[in-house]
Design a protein around this motif. Structure first.
Motif, PDB file in Angstrom:
ATOM      1  N   UNK B  68       6.096  47.425  14.221  1.00 25.64           N
ATOM      2  CA  UNK B  68       5.609  48.637  15.026  1.00 25.64           C
ATOM      3  C   UNK B  68       7.004  49.623  14.901  1.00 25.64           C
ATOM      4  N   UNK B  69       8.082  48.997  14.645  1.00 26.15           N
ATOM      5  CA  UNK B  69       9.388  49.853  14.500  1.00 26.15           C
ATOM      6  C   UNK B  69       9.931  49.365  13.341  1.00 26.15           C
ATOM      7  N   UNK B  70      10.238  50.326  12.345  1.00 32.67           N
ATOM      8  CA  UNK B  70      10.978  49.918  11.366  1.00 32.67           C
ATOM      9  C   UNK B  70      12.083  50.591  10.840  1.00 32.67           C
ATOM     10  N   UNK B  71      13.187  50.103  10.479  1.00 30.89           N
ATOM     11  CA  UNK B  71      14.442  51.091  10.018  1.00 30.89           C
ATOM     12  C   UNK B  71      14.529  51.123   8.492  1.00 30.89           C
ATOM     13  N   UNK B  72      15.083  52.070   8.302  1.00 27.55           N
ATOM     14  CA  UNK B  72      15.491  52.621   6.836  1.00 27.55           C
ATOM     15  C   UNK B  72      17.125  52.794   7.057  1.00 27.55           C
TER      16      UNK B  72
END
Ligand code: FES
Ligand code: FES
Ligand SMILES: [Fe+2]
Lengths: 369, 327
Positions: B68-72
């Motif tokens: 649901x929450x992704x980090x780049x």
């Protein structure tokens, strides 16, 4: 939570081991094309005998690798422009260039050879634990012998599970071999765990139906008289059902555990969803008497093949009726207890995978006839 | 490992953005339609750069809650082609258009051993892989090379998660990666995953081939945006059609040619497929091959280049110019 209305058809879990083939079907002579749980696979063995399952679609233009060629100890070459892959699906050479595109690969699926079958995991490979393969030890145990075949059934896998979890249908579908009225008259007991369901039924002091009379006479030449008959159906998620069946001379203690005066078989069934409306139904009949008789092995295999042919016809007819009557629901009977517990377990597996449990309706289903 | 090649576009909301180093910023996005994130996965984002719609790929560093929450991590290179500036300007609450996770660089379970090698911002692709290997109890090492410690993101987190399995190679501290030594130290049966600048990938590949190691054991994720030399402006000419274009440092030769009206063929736009190949007729300067398509022999011949990523650098005494024939 599972809905209260019984789903007519169930989607299949992906994080599960399914049988892709009998072990002898996968080799180096030809590459086997088979769809398992919606995934077309190319199955073959490496030179040292390891089974391999690659996606049956080349990275380049998706040509089916199953029409390709085996090269060297473990590589497979695409039939179209000759890209080769190793058993992990990694590209090992490309035509007309000196390097390899680093993103070139086809998915390779975990495989285990066990119980005379090749099992494949098409879900998340990180979860593919071989210990999750259902127990089918009678397939390879020296105390048992037997043989079986595969049915390509034109129906959703759930209909086959229903069929095997409720054997009262024998009275009607298999009336000339194993059916008898005592099947629906006798009590049964259902129990379950998080991953298994067991339905046990005993019929005391009855006439042996033709199939069982023949087996008794194989072990006890000239046998006649009444028998105690049992069916202990054992389901292991997601789709393996091993059924302990047999008869013993009436009153010789079989219900209490002494089966020496009887014949005992195991009907080993494992169902692999192919598509939402077709299944590979692998079965074998294993027995623990007259182990060295190929005659009996073959007679039993052919006999059960005939019986299962009757199931196959019914399953096909049932699936056709379901598709032709999309607005009608399923209702349940008391005899469906085992099958309903199986659904409950499968629905929980699907929810755990974040998926709804009904497969997509067939395109145009409403328009059929 | 399944490879997802189906692009499913969706919306996302930026929920956090903070700098990790002077050059790297971490952006967290809550996506509308979560899908599982496999190690090695990236997403593509649609951006408007200098008035034009374009797309950029970013590795997913980590993800929570079933994706649901992704980090780049966004790296601003001095020659960024404009994507980083747009991404860095994002603030919590901003919406953007992105794909569900795609994966050209999947981690395969079941190898005897793994060596993960990250150069610079290449670490973003490796964080998830290393975490997954650790969770599975696999035998792995993680090597992280960078210019100087303040420029290396995630060092503390990685140290905490991986302890002795992490080795840092820092140029400023005289502990640079020595590639021949590294390759010699990798046992047979090890799968190697590399993500980083082209110099690092080329060097590893060269040593690998020299030793006749199986090429399928070496996996590389290319970004196609790093070279042997800093990007500089150069001129490209197509004598046959009279087209001449200036290629700015933050622009690819392919982009410049297209803008000048040349009809170009391409597919990957990251130096892997070779479709954008042009033949070199004349050259003032040198070719900075940034692709992984050509072999060393082909690169040395200086007769062709992949114009989606490769560039021209000026000779000591003049301007950088290349004359080409397109396909
Ligand atoms: S489709 Fe397989 S090599 Fe072209
Ligand atoms: S477009 Fe693929 S190498 Fe340039
Ligand atoms: Fe039946």
């Amino acid at each position: 939570m599972p809905e209260t209305v019984t789903a007519k058809l169930l989607d299949h879990p992906r994080n599960a081991w399914y049988v892709a083939a009998w072990d002898h079907e996968v080799g180096r002579k030809k590459i086997l094309a088979r769809t398992v749980a919606g995934r077309p696979l190319a199955l073959y063995r490496t030179e040292d005998g390891r089974a391999v399952a690659l996606a049956d679609a080349c990275w380049h233009r998706l040509a089916p690798l199953s029409q390709g060629t085996l090269m060297g100890p473990e590589d497979i070459r695409c039939p179209y422009h000759g890209i080769t892959y190793d058993s992990r699906g990694r590209c090992t050479s490309m035509p007309a260039q000196e390097t390899i595109n680093p993103s070139a690969l086809v998915p390779s699926f975990p495989v285990v050879d066990r119980y005379r079958y090749v099992w494949v995991w098409v879900g998340d490979p990180a979860l593919a634990d071989p210990d999750l393969i259902p127990d089918m030890h009678q397939m390879t145990d020296a105390a048992w012998t037997g043989d079986g075949l595969t049915i390509h059934a034109p129906c959703n896998y759930q209909l086959i599970l229903d069929n095997l979890m409720d054997l009262t249908h024998e009275e009607f579908v298999h009336s000339s071999s194993i059916g008898q009225k005592e099947l629906s008259e006798s009590e049964f007991v259902t129990s379950h765990t998080d991953t298994t369901v067991t339905v046990e039924r005993w019929m005391h002091d009855i006439e042996a139906p033709p199939f069982w009379l023949k087996n008794m006479r194989d072990k006890f030449p000239g046998f006649s008289g009444r028998v105690d008959r049992w069916q202990i159906i054992h389901f292991e998620a997601p789709s393996t059902i091993c059924i302990d069946v047999g008869v013993a001379k009436a009153g010789t203690g079989a219900p209490e555990g002494d089966r020496s005066q009887g014949v005992n078989g195991y009907v080993m069934n494992t169902i692999t969803p192919e598509t939402a409306r077709s299944s590979h139904y692998f079965w074998s009949f294993q027995r623990n008497y007259r182990l060295d008789s190929q005659l009996i092995t073959t007679q039993l295999r052919d006999g059960v093949h005939g019986v299962f042919g009757e199931d196959e016809a019914m399953l096909a007819a049932q699936q056709a009726a379901i598709d032709a009557n999309p607005d009608y629901e399923f209702y349940s009977l008391n005899i469906d207890a085992g099958g309903m517990w199986v659904r409950r377990i499968l629905e929980r597996m699907l929810l755990a995978e974040g998926r709804d449990h009904a497969p997509a309706p067939r395109r145009g289903a409403q328009l059929v006839r | 490992m399944a490879v997802s090649r189906t692009e499913v576009w969706q919306g996302g909301t930026v929920v956090a953005s903070r700098p990790l180093t002077p050059e790297i910023r971490r952006i967290e996005i809550e996506v509308d339609d979560p899908a599982p994130v496999s190690p090695g996965a990236h997403i593509d984002v649609r951006l408007t750069i200098a008035g034009e719609r374009d797309r950029r790929s970013y590795s997913i560093v980590d993800a929570t809650d079933e994706g649901r929450r992704i980090a780049l991590s966004i790296y601003t290179s001095p020659v960024s082609r404009g994507g980083a500036a747009v991404m860095n300007a994002l603030a919590p609450g901003d919406r953007l258009e992105l794909t569900q996770p795609l994966n050209d660089f999947p981690l395969r379970p079941g190898a005897d051993r793994y060596v993960l090698i990250a150069g610079g911002v290449g670490i973003t692709a490796m964080v998830g892989m290393a975490a997954s290997l650790r969770a599975r109890g696999a035998d792995y090492r993680l090597l992280y090379a960078g210019r100087s410690r303040p420029l290396m993101a995630y060092v503390d987190d990685l140290r905490e998660a991986h302890g002795e399995r992490l080795r840092l190679h820092v140029r400023d501290e005289n502990s640079s990666l020595v590639v021949p030594e590294l390759v010699d130290g990798i046992e047979p049966g090890t799968e190697v995953y590399v993500c980083g600048p082209i110099r690092l990938m080329d060097a590893i590949r060269r040593e690998w081939m020299k030793r006749n190691r199986p090429i399928a054991d070496l996996r590389m994720e290319t970004f196609g945006n790093s070279g042997w030399f800093d990007a500089q402006e150069f001129t490209v000419r197509i004598p046959a059609s009279g087209i001449e274009a200036r290629v700015r440092p933050n622009q690819s030769m392919l982009e410049a040619l297209e803008a000048a009206g040349a009809e170009m063929m391409w597919d990957c736009r990251k130096g892997e497929c070779g479709l954008c190949e042009v033949r070199v007729l004349g050259l003032s300067g040198d070719i900075d091959h940034r692709d992984v398509f050509y072999s060393e022999r082909q690169k040395d011949a200086r007769s062709k280049m992949c114009c989606c990523v490769s560039r021209v650098v000026a000779p000591a005494d003049g301007a950088a110019v290349v004359e080409i024939v397109t396909s």
